[in-house]
Design an enzyme around this catalytic site. Structure first.
Site, PDB file in Angstrom:
ATOM      1  N   ASP A  29       1.065  -1.357  -0.151  1.00  0.00           N
ATOM      2  CA  ASP A  29      -0.077   0.370   0.140  1.00  0.00           C
ATOM      3  C   ASP A  29       1.135   1.330  -0.164  1.00  0.00           C
ATOM      4  OD1 ASP A  29      -3.069   0.786   1.362  1.00  0.00           O
ATOM      5  OD2 ASP A  29      -1.684   2.514   1.022  1.00  0.00           O
ATOM      6  N   ASP A  58      -3.147   2.659  -5.058  1.00  0.00           N
ATOM      7  CA  ASP A  58      -2.405   2.363  -4.246  1.00  0.00           C
ATOM      8  C   ASP A  58      -2.380   1.139  -3.716  1.00  0.00           C
ATOM      9  OD1 ASP A  58      -3.901   2.655  -1.751  1.00  0.00           O
ATOM     10  OD2 ASP A  58      -1.827   3.509  -1.100  1.00  0.00           O
ATOM     11  N   GLU A  59      -3.207   0.000  -4.088  1.00  0.00           N
ATOM     12  CA  GLU A  59      -2.360  -1.438  -3.603  1.00  0.00           C
ATOM     13  C   GLU A  59      -2.773  -2.717  -4.028  1.00  0.00           C
ATOM     14  OE1 GLU A  59      -5.592  -2.441   0.165  1.00  0.00           O
ATOM     15  OE2 GLU A  59      -6.777  -0.709  -0.299  1.00  0.00           O
TER      16      GLU A  59
HETATM   17  P1  TTP Z   1      -5.206   4.897   1.184  1.00  0.00           P
HETATM   18  O1  TTP Z   1      -3.540   3.958   0.964  1.00  0.00           O
HETATM   19  O2  TTP Z   1      -6.270   4.747   2.264  1.00  0.00           O
HETATM   20  O3  TTP Z   1      -4.892   5.938   1.916  1.00  0.00           O
HETATM   21  P2  TTP Z   1      -3.114   6.954   1.706  1.00  0.00           P
HETATM   22  O4  TTP Z   1      -2.072   6.477   0.277  1.00  0.00           O
HETATM   23  O5  TTP Z   1      -3.579   8.355   0.911  1.00  0.00           O
HETATM   24  O6  TTP Z   1      -2.383   6.959   3.094  1.00  0.00           O
HETATM   25  P3  TTP Z   1      -1.809   5.726   3.565  1.00  0.00           P
HETATM   26  O7  TTP Z   1      -0.316   6.008   4.229  1.00  0.00           O
HETATM   27  O8  TTP Z   1      -2.835   5.708   4.753  1.00  0.00           O
HETATM   28  O9  TTP Z   1      -1.836   5.076   3.148  1.00  0.00           O
HETATM   29  O10 TTP Z   1      -5.493   5.749  -0.933  1.00  0.00           O
HETATM   30  C1  TTP Z   1      -5.090   6.216  -0.983  1.00  0.00           C
HETATM   31  C2  TTP Z   1      -5.389   6.575  -1.948  1.00  0.00           C
HETATM   32  O11 TTP Z   1      -6.997   6.747  -2.451  1.00  0.00           O
HETATM   33  C3  TTP Z   1      -5.248   8.124  -1.340  1.00  0.00           C
HETATM   34  O12 TTP Z   1      -4.364   8.209  -1.782  1.00  0.00           O
HETATM   35  C4  TTP Z   1      -6.479   9.193  -2.182  1.00  0.00           C
HETATM   36  C5  TTP Z   1      -7.518   7.614  -2.355  1.00  0.00           C
HETATM   37  N1  TTP Z   1      -8.832   7.880  -1.659  1.00  0.00           N
HETATM   38  C6  TTP Z   1      -9.704   8.381  -1.787  1.00  0.00           C
HETATM   39  O13 TTP Z   1     -10.469   8.982  -2.974  1.00  0.00           O
HETATM   40  N2  TTP Z   1     -10.603   8.572  -0.571  1.00  0.00           N
HETATM   41  C7  TTP Z   1     -10.639   8.023   0.817  1.00  0.00           C
HETATM   42  O14 TTP Z   1     -11.799   7.896   1.347  1.00  0.00           O
HETATM   43  C8  TTP Z   1      -9.376   6.861   0.277  1.00  0.00           C
HETATM   44  C9  TTP Z   1      -8.924   6.481   2.079  1.00  0.00           C
HETATM   45  C10 TTP Z   1      -9.117   7.408  -0.283  1.00  0.00           C
HETATM   46 MG    MG Z   2      -1.943   4.150   0.554  1.00  0.00          MG
END
Ligand code: TTP
Ligand code: MG
Length: 629
Positions: free
Chosen positions: A136, A226-227
């Site tokens: 992720d 992103d994951e």
């Molecule tokens: P996430 O992997 O949940 O969050 P992140 O990568 O920003 O932070 P983390 O370090 O905790 O992993 O989500 C990935 C991307 O997806 C995030 O950058 C933006 C998008 N996203 C949304 O558009 N809406 C949401 O509600 C979430 C949780 C994420």
């Molecule tokens: Mg993330």
């Protein structure tokens, strides 16, 4: 739940407490305090467990609740939260009452023995032969934004202006997070910078990451931009490398190629790997020991909310049954077994044992047929209110479409009448559309023709889709599985009782929400998932006692005496199993019919024809199981 309050005194309506003992008064005060905290928590949003949120969450929830009162939209959001919280509280009370009713006649040692038997059965499915990795990206959109504009580095900023899609780790320290309204983020962190979104950049970065990952598992299962999940077992064996070295190498390669950091979890299944990837975030990895005893110990203290698929509503409902950690599932196994119909006992066993799917395979994005958003609410009749709801859903749909990268040609408006009848009205247009500006006029036109109506569910769906990620061959299949971020995946299903999914809050994009299986008879899309959620999510609450049924066990052992588990009536010492079953059948049908008759003439008719009762029987329920003795 043992409580110093008598049942009647425990009711919220108590006005005069002069006849209460000190202990009862203290219990009432504690209950009121807990209710207030739980209410404030309802503002916290789905990403409340995100990495980097260091500020005291109780404090944050208070600020959010207060800020929500002050919206321009005179308290609508706040009032809606009040209503939803009240309804959720009622739902929890209903579950508690049901549990108490069923437990009253249960033979607890026998229930526990049966629960243990099921646990053993689930345990037998444990497979620790595969090394699964969940990767992720850290603060993904935010990190990409820093590359675009290096002046953002080290600053508290959020991506998205009306609603934050993510927040930099600096902003998270103040409690700002995904799904939060910009104005609330500003309350929590007055100096926060809000940037615009740049989807093309996120997609390009994601593609670069994916190219690295594919070197390690050609069956890479991307769960979102992103994951993703990888099975690195073959790679480890051909390269004679350990899991941690392999993952460290993956992360280093990703960083070298993209200048972005990623976190990873290594475990024997997807659920555990996902939980683990959050453990050392940002820029870290965590490896679960592949040992049954270590895994079960790890699960014991894990809050149920950490289980992918267990959202806010599930969390609160389980909490109402005394279950806060996965370990509590075992402690409360007898109660949870009698509540199988609503909570899915096997799914809970899996969570308790840390057992889940270890299958990693690319999803099939191309199979998606539609993207839709639905909301449930109490009856709405006011035309302006209904049309406002249409507008708000269209906006939410736009966000989902943007995120999932789809456009479509057919707009369908779906609504459910207060009689529970579903209606859909659709219109196709000649070009692909994806914005609220384009979708809304069509949806409004479709809906206006239907007025006046009294409705309890409203949804908009876009179909005849075009996959916008297929820009060229190289990108095709790039978002192979939109799965995990299922709420964002569009399908909102509903029960007659509002759930977290019928939110018209600024929580535009709800990831990590529980599967929206709280469904009576409607689902917009069926192309969700690939998610590692081990649970069978909650089935319908009080008003849908005949909703989706869970499979159950075929045990032949006696748990109850000849007392009907439905109406609690003692059937007499000489009642045979056949007699008991006949009585239960009668009772089930009677309950079903009276339940339905309160709601829907249509359903009532169906039930009277025995259709529903037969269906429930075929599928098998806890009650069936109780009957099979
Ligand atoms: P996430 O992997 O949940 O969050 P992140 O990568 O920003 O932070 P983390 O370090 O905790 O992993 O989500 C990935 C991307 O997806 C995030 O950058 C933006 C998008 N996203 C949304 O558009 N809406 C949401 O509600 C979430 C949780 C994420
Ligand atoms: Mg993330």
């Amino acid at each position: 739940m043992p409580s110093p309050l008598s049942k009647d005194k425990g009711k919220a309506e108590i006005q005069d407490d002069s006849d209460l003992t000190e202990e009862e008064k203290a219990a009432l005060a504690a209950a009121a305090e807990a209710r207030q905290r739980s209410f404030e928590r309802s503002f916290a949003g789905p990403s409340v467990g995100k990495a980097g949120l260091v500020r005291d969450q109780t404090e944050i929830n208070k600020v959010i609740a207060e800020a929500s009162k002050l919206t321009d939209n005179p308290n609508r959001y706040y009032q809606n939260q009040v209503r939803k919280d009240k309804e959720l509280t009622e739902k929890i009370e209903w579950y508690q009452a049901k549990r108490d009713e069923l437990m009253k006649m249960a033979n607890i040692p026998r229930l526990e023995a049966e629960a243990d038997r099921i646990l053993l059965e689930v345990e037998a499915t444990r497979d620790i032969s595969q090394t699964i990795v969940h990767v992720d990206m850290d603060a993904f959109y935010a990190s990409v934004e820093v590359q675009r504009d290096p002046t953002l580095k080290g600053k508290a900023f959020g991506v998205g202006q009306g609603v934050l899609t993510t927040a930099s780790y600096e902003a998270r320290k103040f409690g700002c997070r995904s799904g939060m309204a910009g104005f609330i983020a500003k309350k929590l962190c007055p100096h926060i910078i809000l940037t615009k979104m740049h989807f093309d950049l996120y997609i390009a970065a994601s593609k670069a990451v994916r190219e690295v990952l594919l070197q390690y598992d050609e069956n890479l299962m991307m769960a979102s931009l992103d994951e993703g999940y990888l099975n690195i077992t073959p790679y480890m064996s051909t390269h004679n490398m350990s899991a941690s070295d392999t993952v460290a190498q993956i992360r280093a390669e990703v960083e070298a190629k993209t200048q972005l950091t990623m976190s990873a979890g290594i475990a024997p299944n997807r659920m555990l790997a996902k939980i683990c990837s959050d453990k050392n975030k940002p820029n870290g990895q965590y490896e679960m020991e592949f040992e049954r005893s270590v895994i079960t110990k790890f699960m014991r203290d894990l809050p149920v909310r950490k289980i992918p698929g267990f959202g806010r509503v599930t969390e609160r409902c389980l909490e109402g049954l005394g279950v806060e950690t996965c370990g509590d599932i075992y402690t409360h196994r007898a109660e949870l077994l009698v509540m199988d119909h609503w909570f899915g006992f096997r799914g809970l066993c899996k969570a308790y044992l840390g057992i889940a799917d270890n299958n990693v395979a690319p999803g099939k994005r191309e199979e998606r047929r539609s993207v839709g958003v639905e909301r449930t609410f109490r009856d709405k009749v006011d035309e302006e209110d209904i049309l406002n709801e249409v507008a708000s859903i269209a906006e939410e749909l736009e966000k989902d479409l943007e995120r999932l990268q789809y456009a479509g040609k057919t707009v369908t408006v779906k609504y459910k009448l207060h009689t529970f009848e579903n209606k859909t009205r659709a219109k196709s247009v000649g070009k692909y559309i994806s914005t609220s500006k384009e979708i809304l006029p069509i949806a409004l036109e479709l809906m206006k023709r239907e007025l006046p109506v009294r409705i309890r569910l409203l949804g908009i769906r876009l179909s005849t889709l075009k996959d916008l990620t297929i820009v060229d061959k190289g990108i095709k299949g790039f978002l192979v599985s939109p799965s995990k971020k299922r709420a964002a995946g569009g399908s909102r299903t509903g029960t007659p009782v509002p759930t977290e999914n019928d939110d018209d809050s600024p929580e535009l994009i709800r990831m990590e929400e529980e599967d929206e299986a709280e469904v009576l008879d409607m689902t917009l899309d069926d192309d969700q998932d690939g998610s590692p959620a081990p649970n069978e999510t909650l089935t319908p609450p009080p008003t849908s006692a005949l909703g989706k049924r869970k499979s159950s066990e075929n045990d032949k052992s006696h748990l109850l005496g000849p007392v009907c588990p439905i109406c609690s009536k003692a059937l007499g010492a000489g009642t045979s199993n056949i007699g008991l079953n006949e009585h239960i059948d009668w009772c089930l049908n009677k309950d079903a019919i009276s339940e339905a008759s309160k709601k829907s003439p249509v359903k009532k008719a169906r039930l009277e024809n025995g259709v529903q009762a037969k269906k429930a029987k075929e599928k098998g329920t806890m009650l069936d199981w109780l009957k099979k003795k």
